[in-house]
Design a protein around this motif. Structure first.
Motif, PDB file in Angstrom:
ATOM      1  N   SER A  47      -8.046   8.389  -1.683  1.00 15.11           N
ATOM      2  CA  SER A  47      -6.924   8.123  -0.776  1.00 15.11           C
ATOM      3  C   SER A  47      -6.214   9.436  -0.490  1.00 15.11           C
ATOM      4  O   SER A  47      -5.959  10.242  -1.390  1.00 15.11           O
ATOM      5  CB  SER A  47      -5.949   7.132  -1.425  1.00 15.11           C
ATOM      6  OG  SER A  47      -4.839   6.891  -0.580  1.00 15.11           O
ATOM      7  N   LEU A  48      -5.895   9.666   0.801  1.00 16.52           N
ATOM      8  CA  LEU A  48      -5.232  10.895   1.227  1.00 16.52           C
ATOM      9  C   LEU A  48      -3.925  10.551   1.951  1.00 16.52           C
ATOM     10  O   LEU A  48      -3.894   9.604   2.745  1.00 16.52           O
ATOM     11  CB  LEU A  48      -6.143  11.687   2.174  1.00 16.52           C
ATOM     12  CG  LEU A  48      -7.533  12.053   1.643  1.00 16.52           C
ATOM     13  CD1 LEU A  48      -8.389  12.639   2.763  1.00 16.52           C
ATOM     14  CD2 LEU A  48      -7.440  13.037   0.484  1.00 16.52           C
TER      15      LEU A  48
ATOM     16  N   GLY B 297       0.446   5.055   6.345  1.00 16.87           N
ATOM     17  CA  GLY B 297       0.867   6.002   5.327  1.00 16.87           C
ATOM     18  C   GLY B 297      -0.242   6.796   4.684  1.00 16.87           C
ATOM     19  O   GLY B 297       0.016   7.837   4.070  1.00 16.87           O
ATOM     20  N   SER B 298      -1.481   6.337   4.790  1.00 12.38           N
ATOM     21  CA  SER B 298      -2.573   7.036   4.092  1.00 12.38           C
ATOM     22  C   SER B 298      -3.902   6.784   4.783  1.00 12.38           C
ATOM     23  O   SER B 298      -4.045   5.886   5.619  1.00 12.38           O
ATOM     24  CB  SER B 298      -2.653   6.566   2.630  1.00 12.38           C
ATOM     25  OG  SER B 298      -2.933   5.174   2.574  1.00 12.38           O
ATOM     26  N   LEU B 299      -4.864   7.602   4.410  1.00 19.50           N
ATOM     27  CA  LEU B 299      -6.250   7.444   4.842  1.00 19.50           C
ATOM     28  C   LEU B 299      -7.086   7.189   3.610  1.00 19.50           C
ATOM     29  O   LEU B 299      -7.049   7.971   2.652  1.00 19.50           O
ATOM     30  CB  LEU B 299      -6.757   8.699   5.553  1.00 19.50           C
ATOM     31  CG  LEU B 299      -8.282   8.786   5.769  1.00 19.50           C
ATOM     32  CD1 LEU B 299      -8.753   7.741   6.777  1.00 19.50           C
ATOM     33  CD2 LEU B 299      -8.688  10.190   6.211  1.00 19.50           C
TER      34      LEU B 299
ATOM     35  N   GLY C 174      -4.284   3.885  -4.315  1.00 21.52           N
ATOM     36  CA  GLY C 174      -5.048   4.328  -3.160  1.00 21.52           C
ATOM     37  C   GLY C 174      -6.535   4.121  -3.344  1.00 21.52           C
ATOM     38  O   GLY C 174      -7.248   3.736  -2.406  1.00 21.52           O
ATOM     39  N   GLN C 175      -7.037   4.359  -4.572  1.00 17.10           N
ATOM     40  CA  GLN C 175      -8.466   4.164  -4.849  1.00 17.10           C
ATOM     41  C   GLN C 175      -8.848   2.694  -4.724  1.00 17.10           C
ATOM     42  O   GLN C 175      -9.920   2.352  -4.202  1.00 17.10           O
ATOM     43  CB  GLN C 175      -8.800   4.676  -6.259  1.00 17.10           C
ATOM     44  CG  GLN C 175      -8.806   6.188  -6.399  1.00 17.10           C
ATOM     45  CD  GLN C 175      -7.393   6.781  -6.428  1.00 17.10           C
ATOM     46  OE1 GLN C 175      -6.395   6.066  -6.634  1.00 17.10           O
ATOM     47  NE2 GLN C 175      -7.297   8.084  -6.222  1.00 17.10           N
ATOM     48  N   GLU C 176      -7.964   1.812  -5.187  1.00 16.07           N
ATOM     49  CA  GLU C 176      -8.242   0.380  -5.077  1.00 16.07           C
ATOM     50  C   GLU C 176      -8.211  -0.061  -3.612  1.00 16.07           C
ATOM     51  O   GLU C 176      -9.025  -0.884  -3.178  1.00 16.07           O
ATOM     52  CB  GLU C 176      -7.216  -0.411  -5.884  1.00 16.07           C
ATOM     53  CG  GLU C 176      -7.330  -1.925  -5.782  1.00 16.07           C
ATOM     54  CD  GLU C 176      -8.600  -2.503  -6.396  1.00 16.07           C
ATOM     55  OE1 GLU C 176      -8.738  -3.742  -6.376  1.00 16.07           O
ATOM     56  OE2 GLU C 176      -9.460  -1.733  -6.882  1.00 16.07           O
ATOM     57  N   GLU C 177      -7.310   0.499  -2.845  1.00 19.40           N
ATOM     58  CA  GLU C 177      -7.246   0.193  -1.421  1.00 19.40           C
ATOM     59  C   GLU C 177      -8.536   0.626  -0.726  1.00 19.40           C
ATOM     60  O   GLU C 177      -9.081  -0.102   0.120  1.00 19.40           O
ATOM     61  CB  GLU C 177      -6.038   0.887  -0.787  1.00 19.40           C
ATOM     62  CG  GLU C 177      -5.780   0.489   0.646  1.00 19.40           C
ATOM     63  CD  GLU C 177      -4.543   1.153   1.230  1.00 19.40           C
ATOM     64  OE1 GLU C 177      -4.303   0.963   2.441  1.00 19.40           O
ATOM     65  OE2 GLU C 177      -3.828   1.872   0.510  1.00 19.40           O
ATOM     66  N   ALA C 178      -9.043   1.797  -1.080  1.00 24.31           N
ATOM     67  CA  ALA C 178     -10.297   2.285  -0.501  1.00 24.31           C
ATOM     68  C   ALA C 178     -11.462   1.375  -0.888  1.00 24.31           C
ATOM     69  O   ALA C 178     -12.328   1.058  -0.053  1.00 24.31           O
ATOM     70  CB  ALA C 178     -10.567   3.714  -0.967  1.00 24.31           C
TER      71      ALA C 178
ATOM     72  N   THR D 288       0.826  -1.212   0.000  1.00 25.98           N
ATOM     73  CA  THR D 288       0.000   0.000   0.000  1.00 25.98           C
ATOM     74  C   THR D 288       0.864   1.268   0.000  1.00 25.98           C
ATOM     75  O   THR D 288       1.884   1.325  -0.677  1.00 25.98           O
ATOM     76  CB  THR D 288      -0.969  -0.040   1.186  1.00 25.98           C
ATOM     77  OG1 THR D 288      -0.230  -0.225   2.414  1.00 25.98           O
ATOM     78  CG2 THR D 288      -1.959  -1.190   1.043  1.00 25.98           C
ATOM     79  N   ALA D 289       0.464   2.277   0.756  1.00 28.88           N
ATOM     80  CA  ALA D 289       0.977   3.646   0.611  1.00 28.88           C
ATOM     81  C   ALA D 289       2.489   3.772   0.675  1.00 28.88           C
ATOM     82  O   ALA D 289       3.101   4.458  -0.150  1.00 28.88           O
ATOM     83  CB  ALA D 289       0.334   4.552   1.660  1.00 28.88           C
ATOM     84  N   ALA D 290       3.128   3.141   1.657  1.00 30.37           N
ATOM     85  CA  ALA D 290       4.570   3.318   1.829  1.00 30.37           C
ATOM     86  C   ALA D 290       5.323   2.911   0.572  1.00 30.37           C
ATOM     87  O   ALA D 290       6.186   3.644   0.074  1.00 30.37           O
ATOM     88  CB  ALA D 290       5.069   2.520   3.033  1.00 30.37           C
ATOM     89  N   VAL D 291       4.977   1.753   0.039  1.00 31.81           N
ATOM     90  CA  VAL D 291       5.692   1.230  -1.133  1.00 31.81           C
ATOM     91  C   VAL D 291       5.318   2.001  -2.400  1.00 31.81           C
ATOM     92  O   VAL D 291       6.181   2.315  -3.226  1.00 31.81           O
ATOM     93  CB  VAL D 291       5.420  -0.275  -1.306  1.00 31.81           C
ATOM     94  CG1 VAL D 291       6.108  -0.815  -2.555  1.00 31.81           C
ATOM     95  CG2 VAL D 291       5.895  -1.046  -0.072  1.00 31.81           C
TER      96      VAL D 291
END
Length: 390
Positions: free
Chosen positions: A162-163, A145-147, A117-121, A88-91
């Motif tokens: 994703s933020l 790393g993200s919200l 980020g959108q896929e993670e959400a 996710t975000a860090a990588v």
């Protein structure tokens, strides 16, 4: 007697390379309500320097590789053949992210998919839906790393975003400067145009830091049941509690030791982000989900017929097949007692569903000593992680 245990050929594993932790989860199968065969995480802090240097630090990457080597060895030992690894975000944000993915492949054999980020959400929202098909409101998944934020209703996912305001990233990026920290969070949330459209609804919170906050609140409120999944409080109650945590009072909190030290360090940042979302969205209720991206990945792989199965009843049937002597008796018992309950009652549908689940599970404690069967049944009912039930 035919065994109801699933073979290892059905195992489905998820490797989650997150900004704060690296976690390996093995599900019994890709099904509506899978059992968790193995679940372990290592807090590596991959994302702590990404907000300042733009890269992951070597020590964190080395620690993550060591953890993944172990997970790889365990997957071989458990004969897990179906593994999905993602980062996710860090990588995805780090300048050395691609090199790290290559290193993971060489060192562990895992092919890691760096998701957007959108896929993670979207996956986090599907995870919430898998545990609560009737979820309607905003899903918030706070990582290191993200919200991620998404809108869910009627089993559908909308408006994923994703933020870059994960709790670990914020802590190291702002170096304790509260004014800078609050400004970053406010600006990021203001960019979400739809955040204020769903006031009066529910915020479903996902992520280790927020779950730990909810766990502390559950203890503070002296709740009789300690299961965190499905725990629901008013936004006012949650806002009041997180407001105290943003001031750093976690250091004096009496039950703080139930949370790992690395998690405790980021709770004030996580609490502030949660407080601002509650304030800006004007949601009415906060509901905790222990289901997130990993469960969403499993749910996403189901066909539509399996997705719409009632998770409580499906889970009850699965448990009954494993624990009850005669699982088919549950249906007979349900139809026998059904006439007792008036169909005109306002909550008839929900009561009928609960009655069915209870009947399915009626023989769940038969293995216990005869003197303690009732206590065993109550323990299993109250302390299990049952889905789609308050």
């Amino acid at each position: 007697m035919k065994s109801h245990l699933k073979s290892q050929d059905n195992y489905f594993a998820v490797l989650d390379v997150g900004s704060n932790s690296v976690r390996f989860v093995v599900f019994s199968s890709i099904t509506r309500t899978p059992d968790i065969v193995f679940n372990e995480k290592v807090l590596c802090g991959l994302g702590k320097d990404v907000g300042t240097t733009g890269a992951m630090d070597q020590e964190s990457m080395d620690e993550a590789i060591i953890a993944m080597r172990r997970f790889s060895a365990l997957s071989i030992q458990m004969q897990v053949r179906n593994i999905y690894a993602f980062a996710t975000a860090a990588v995805r944000d780090a300048s050395n992210g691609s090199a790290f993915i290559e290193q993971i492949k060489i060192s562990t054999g895992f092919d890691v998919d760096v998701i957007s980020g959108q896929e993670e959400a979207r996956l986090a929202a599907l995870g919430v839906i898998s545990g609560n098909p009737h979820a309607c409101g905003i899903v918030g998944d706070l990582g290191g790393g993200s919200l991620e934020l998404a809108r869910v209703c009627n089993g559908k996912v909308y408006e994923c975003i994703s933020l870059p305001i994960g709790s670990l990233r914020l802590k190291h990026q702002t170096a304790g400067n509260y004014d800078v920290f609050t400004a970053i969070v406010k600006d990021a949330l203001k960019s979400v145009s739809w955040l204020t459209k769903y006031q009066g609804e529910t915020l479903y919170i996902v992520g280790g830091a927020w779950r730990n906050i909810a766990r502390l609140l559950l203890i503070k409120n002296d709740e009789p049941i300690s299961v965190i999944h499905g725990y629901s409080v008013t936004s006012a109650s949650m806002k009041s509690f997180v407001n105290s945590l943003t001031k750093g009072n976690i250091k004096e909190y009496p039950n703080k030791k139930i949370i790992p030290a690395k998690r405790r360090d980021i709770l004030p940042e996580a609490a502030y982000v949660l407080k601002k979302i509650i304030s800006m969205s004007k949601i009415e209720t906060v509901n905790v989900s222990s289901f997130g991206v990993r469960e969403g990945i499993n749910f996403d792989r189901l066909d539509n017929k399996k997705k719409i199965l009632d998770p409580l009843l499906n889970q009850s049937l699965s448990v009954a097949k494993e624990r009850c002597r005669f699982p088919e008796h549950g249906s007979i018992l349900y139809h026998w007692i059904k006439p007792i309950f008036p169909t005109q009652a306002e909550d008839h549908a929900q009561l009928d569903r609960l009655n069915r689940a209870v009947c399915i599970l009626s023989d769940i404690a038969w293995r216990a000593h005869p003197d303690y069967k009732a206590e065993r049944a109550v323990e299993l009912a109250l302390h299990g992680r049952w889905l789609d039930v308050s």
